[in-house]
Design an enzyme around this catalytic site. Structure first.
Site, mmCIF file in Angstrom:
data_model
loop_
_atom_site.group_PDB
_atom_site.id
_atom_site.type_symbol
_atom_site.label_atom_id
_atom_site.label_comp_id
_atom_site.label_asym_id
_atom_site.label_seq_id
_atom_site.Cartn_x
_atom_site.Cartn_y
_atom_site.Cartn_z
ATOM 1 N N GLY A 7 0.784 -1.213 0.192
ATOM 2 C CA GLY A 7 0.148 -0.167 -0.024
ATOM 3 C C GLY A 7 0.744 1.367 -0.167
ATOM 4 N N PHE A 20 2.707 10.170 1.852
ATOM 5 C CA PHE A 20 3.498 10.365 2.642
ATOM 6 C C PHE A 20 4.408 9.207 3.146
ATOM 7 C CE2 PHE A 20 0.468 13.597 4.434
ATOM 8 C CZ PHE A 20 0.705 14.455 3.764
ATOM 9 N N GLY A 21 3.887 8.092 2.759
ATOM 10 C CA GLY A 21 4.599 6.698 3.000
ATOM 11 C C GLY A 21 4.251 5.544 2.113
ATOM 12 N N VAL A 28 3.305 1.046 2.790
ATOM 13 C CA VAL A 28 3.138 -0.059 3.955
ATOM 14 C C VAL A 28 3.835 -1.215 3.264
ATOM 15 C CG1 VAL A 28 1.294 -1.440 5.020
ATOM 16 C CG2 VAL A 28 1.058 1.130 4.819
ATOM 17 N N ASP A 64 -11.175 10.956 7.670
ATOM 18 C CA ASP A 64 -10.972 10.435 6.210
ATOM 19 C C ASP A 64 -11.387 9.169 5.893
ATOM 20 O OD1 ASP A 64 -10.255 10.596 3.633
ATOM 21 O OD2 ASP A 64 -7.844 10.018 4.053
#
Length: 341
Positions: A68, A72-73, A75, A187
């Site tokens: 995923g 910002f990053g 997984v 969200d």
């Protein structure tokens, strides 16, 4: 449903020893005194936490391909102390470093909470050895590995969605728990709800979440019992409440609006809006645009009741929206007793 991860993998994020980690420290993972550099992205006031990742017990699956990714990053699938986990890395070199820092700390706002319908955080750290991201890693979060699918993938897939009342009940239950603990997610959307192999929905991705101030004299979970706070601009515009689009303060009813859009998608398997983003934003705020309730699925007796509930969730008057606890009661009745739409 209990988490599939053994309890031994879940050291508390806020241990009684109160050992604190500096957001910019690159030394040991567990510090007794915060080490601060100039202009550090400090932890939220009143939220000391401990870096408890045991790096020698962490193994990232090879090849290290993300399962995923976000702004910002990413997984990754990993193994921690012998069990499968999800590892989230927040990148230092994000396009918006300040937003990345805010997102990381927001992720930890609910880290100490445990509920069947929330993705459980196992450990977190603001530092990482070179082999785990090193200087490009603003923060690392270890979470339970729920499964391989989110609800957006289920909506887009071929299998029937007759179990939508159960899915919706799970989401509302998670929201009710968050709101009782003074947290808004901000969200909620199908892509941020993970589905376990046993069919249990768990709310994920708290990068936009806020911890609210509790107003004295009101019961937790009541809309009136939470003082709204302003949030940084984040979230998904198709699911964002009109008051947030206007720049107003965040409060639990904003999550209820997003839940309503998500529930509509679960029932219809359609995208809520089509067309230019700015035109949609304007229409939601100024013209009260909402997804259509004229589809055939809303023409049955149960469908009309659902349409009424969605209309309440989408109310332009935020205090008129139902609470998450009220939604749980209604949806649980539908899930257990009512025939499928």
């Amino acid at each position: 449903m209990p988490s599939p991860l053994p309890p031994r993998l879940a050291p508390p994020i806020f241990p009684s020893a109160c050992a604190y980690s500096s957001p910019l420290s690159r030394g040991s993972a567990l510090l007794q005194v915060p080490r601060m550099r100039s202009s550090p992205p400090a932890a939220p006031p009143g939220r000391p936490w401990s870096s408890v990742i045991q790096w020698t017990q962490l193994r990232v699956s090879e090849p290290a391909e993300p399962v995923g990714a976000g702004g910002f990053g990413s997984v990754f699938r990993a193994e921690y102390r012998g069990a499968a986990v999800a590892l989230k890395r927040v990148r230092t070199r994000a396009k918006n470093p300040l937003a990345a820092r805010r997102s990381f700390w927001a992720e930890l706002s609910a880290a100490h909470l445990q509920h069947d319908n929330l993705v459980r955080v196992l450990a977190a750290s603001t530092c990482a050895p070179p082999e785990f991201g090193g200087e490009d890693c603003l923060g690392t979060i270890l979470m339970e590995l729920v499964g391989t699918r989110n609800l957006q993938q289920v909506i887009d897939g071929p299998e029937p969605l007759d179990t939508w009342p159960s899915y919706a009940t799970d989401i509302a239950s998670g929201l009710a728990f968050l709101h009782r603990h003074w947290i808004v997610h901000l969200d909620i959307k199908p892509a941020n709800v993970l589905l376990s192999p046993d069919g249990v929905c768990k709310i994920a991705d708290f990068g936009c979440s806020l911890q609210l101030d509790a107003a004295s004299g009101s019961a937790p979970g009541d809309h009136a019992g939470l003082c709204p706070q302003h949030s940084h601009a984040c979230g998904t515009y198709t699911h964002r409440a009109p008051e947030l689009l206007r720049g107003e303060a965040a409060a639990p009813p904003a999550d209820i609006f997003s839940f309503g859009i998500t529930l509509w998608q679960l029932v219809t398997r359609e995208a809520p809006y089509h067309g230019d983003r700015q035109q949609v934003l304007y229409a939601v705020v100024a013209r009260h645009l909402r997804p259509p309730l004229t589809l055939a699925v809303f023409m049955t007796s149960r469908g009309r009741g659902l349409a009424t509930l969605l209309g309440r969730c989408w109310s332009g008057d935020a205090p008129c929206r139902p609470s998450a606890a009220e939604l749980v009661g209604v949806l649980r009745t539908w899930s257990l007793n009512a025939p499928q739409t």
